[in-house]
Scaffold this motif. Structure first.
Motif, PDB file in Angstrom:
ATOM      1  N   THR A  68       0.811  -1.217   0.000  1.00 24.26           N
ATOM      2  CA  THR A  68       0.000   0.000   0.000  1.00 24.26           C
ATOM      3  C   THR A  68       0.843   1.265   0.000  1.00 24.26           C
ATOM      4  O   THR A  68       0.329   2.360  -0.243  1.00 24.26           O
ATOM      5  CB  THR A  68      -0.919   0.042   1.229  1.00 24.26           C
ATOM      6  OG1 THR A  68      -0.117   0.136   2.414  1.00 24.26           O
ATOM      7  CG2 THR A  68      -1.795  -1.201   1.303  1.00 24.26           C
ATOM      8  N   ARG A 138       2.597 -10.043  -2.588  1.00 21.95           N
ATOM      9  CA  ARG A 138       1.317  -9.991  -3.295  1.00 21.95           C
ATOM     10  C   ARG A 138       0.947 -11.374  -3.846  1.00 21.95           C
ATOM     11  O   ARG A 138      -0.201 -11.812  -3.761  1.00 21.95           O
ATOM     12  CB  ARG A 138       1.370  -8.964  -4.424  1.00 21.95           C
ATOM     13  CG  ARG A 138       0.001  -8.697  -5.060  1.00 21.95           C
ATOM     14  CD  ARG A 138       0.087  -7.632  -6.133  1.00 21.95           C
ATOM     15  NE  ARG A 138       0.549  -6.357  -5.601  1.00 21.95           N
ATOM     16  CZ  ARG A 138      -0.222  -5.490  -4.962  1.00 21.95           C
ATOM     17  NH1 ARG A 138      -1.504  -5.778  -4.774  1.00 21.95           N
ATOM     18  NH2 ARG A 138       0.269  -4.349  -4.514  1.00 21.95           N
ATOM     19  N   ASP A 147      -7.560 -11.479   1.554  1.00 21.43           N
ATOM     20  CA  ASP A 147      -8.317 -10.424   0.882  1.00 21.43           C
ATOM     21  C   ASP A 147      -7.624  -9.083   1.109  1.00 21.43           C
ATOM     22  O   ASP A 147      -7.864  -8.400   2.100  1.00 21.43           O
ATOM     23  CB  ASP A 147      -9.757 -10.379   1.415  1.00 21.43           C
ATOM     24  CG  ASP A 147     -10.616  -9.347   0.696  1.00 21.43           C
ATOM     25  OD1 ASP A 147     -10.112  -8.710  -0.256  1.00 21.43           O
ATOM     26  OD2 ASP A 147     -11.779  -9.172   1.100  1.00 21.43           O
ATOM     27  N   LEU A 148      -6.774  -8.702   0.173  1.00 22.14           N
ATOM     28  CA  LEU A 148      -6.058  -7.436   0.304  1.00 22.14           C
ATOM     29  C   LEU A 148      -6.977  -6.242   0.087  1.00 22.14           C
ATOM     30  O   LEU A 148      -6.695  -5.140   0.553  1.00 22.14           O
ATOM     31  CB  LEU A 148      -4.902  -7.382  -0.696  1.00 22.14           C
ATOM     32  CG  LEU A 148      -3.767  -8.388  -0.475  1.00 22.14           C
ATOM     33  CD1 LEU A 148      -2.740  -8.262  -1.596  1.00 22.14           C
ATOM     34  CD2 LEU A 148      -3.100  -8.168   0.884  1.00 22.14           C
ATOM     35  N   ASP A 149      -8.086  -6.443  -0.616  1.00 21.94           N
ATOM     36  CA  ASP A 149      -9.004  -5.349  -0.901  1.00 21.94           C
ATOM     37  C   ASP A 149      -9.856  -4.960   0.306  1.00 21.94           C
ATOM     38  O   ASP A 149     -10.513  -3.919   0.283  1.00 21.94           O
ATOM     39  CB  ASP A 149      -9.933  -5.720  -2.066  1.00 21.94           C
ATOM     40  CG  ASP A 149      -9.181  -5.868  -3.378  1.00 21.94           C
ATOM     41  OD1 ASP A 149      -8.157  -5.184  -3.545  1.00 21.94           O
ATOM     42  OD2 ASP A 149      -9.615  -6.679  -4.224  1.00 21.94           O
ATOM     43  N   GLY A 151      -8.864  -3.931   3.076  1.00 20.36           N
ATOM     44  CA  GLY A 151      -8.309  -2.738   3.707  1.00 20.36           C
ATOM     45  C   GLY A 151      -7.866  -2.914   5.138  1.00 20.36           C
ATOM     46  O   GLY A 151      -7.428  -1.954   5.778  1.00 20.36           O
TER      47      GLY A 151
END
Length: 231
Positions: A68, A138, A147-149, A151
């Motif tokens: 990020t 990644r 689940d990187l999305d 947050g």
């Protein structure tokens, strides 16, 4: 003794947390639990362990999240989010680290289902930054089903191996050292595994230390996280 200032561990054995008798418990245990905690005392008293345990302050540190581009400071979550932390490396050859990541991932999935994901931060920290680049992390996230999305998941990567060594020893009492890998592993080096998972509440107080993280019952851990976050 403030475990943030000086912690030492004596021996690392695969899958076992090193402990030392020099670090006393900072919390006052009682039938209603330590001050500032949500959960009652754990079945196993870890107050003599080198690492933080029930009733202690969660160590504060700042480490980059290379995915990020953020600098993650643990203390910034106080008052807003609970924290689930562990340490790992992606080249782990024997399944210990994937088992740790699985438990954090299951907690993440339960938080999404229970709609409290924005009140929890998952902070796995690599102690092998030389190999665990942003690209590698990644790809690893995809392999492990993270689940990187969402947050709320941050892979923490120290600037160097030496920085990671200092961080782990000074904050968690865990000595990190490279060892030669067995020839059949096709690796240049490997690390001993501590398998420690820490759960801290929104006030920055450790609620649970799971020293045998890869063997920790997943449902029990998920239940602990939910109780701490939603209290």
């Amino acid at each position: 003794m403030d475990r943030r200032t000086y912690l030492r561990s004596v021996t690392a054995v695969t899958g076992v947390t090193a402990t030392a008798a020099t670090a006393g418990c900072l919390g006052a245990l009682g039938s209603s639990g330590a001050e500032g905690t949500v959960l009652g005392p754990p079945e196993r008293d870890l107050s003599e362990a080198a690492h933080p345990s029930y009733g202690d302050e969660m160590p504060n540190f700042t480490v980059p999240d290379p995915l990020t581009g953020e600098e993650i400071t643990v203390a910034d979550y106080e008052g807003e989010r609970a924290v689930l932390w562990t340490s790992f490396y992606t080249h782990c050859p024997d399944g210990v680290c994937p088992a740790l990541i699985l438990r954090l991932r299951r907690a993440q999935a339960a938080a999404a289902e229970g709609e409290y994901g924005d009140e929890l931060s998952l902070l796995p920290l690599t102690f092998d930054p030389e190999r665990d680049t942003a690209e590698v992390l990644r790809e690893y996230a995809g392999q492990q089903g993270v689940d990187l999305d969402a947050g709320n998941w941050h892979f923490l990567r120290p600037e160097s191996y030496e920085a990671g060594q200092s961080l782990m020893e000074e904050n968690f009492g865990l000595v990190i050292e490279k060892t030669e890998a067995d020839q059949y592993e096709n690796l240049e080096y490997r690390f001993p595994h501590y398998g420690l998972i820490l759960l801290a509440n929104k006030q920055g107080i450790v609620e649970r230390a799971y020293p045998r993280g890869p063997q920790t019952d997943i449902e029990s851990l998920v239940d602990d996280v939910e109780r701490v976050v939603t209290a």
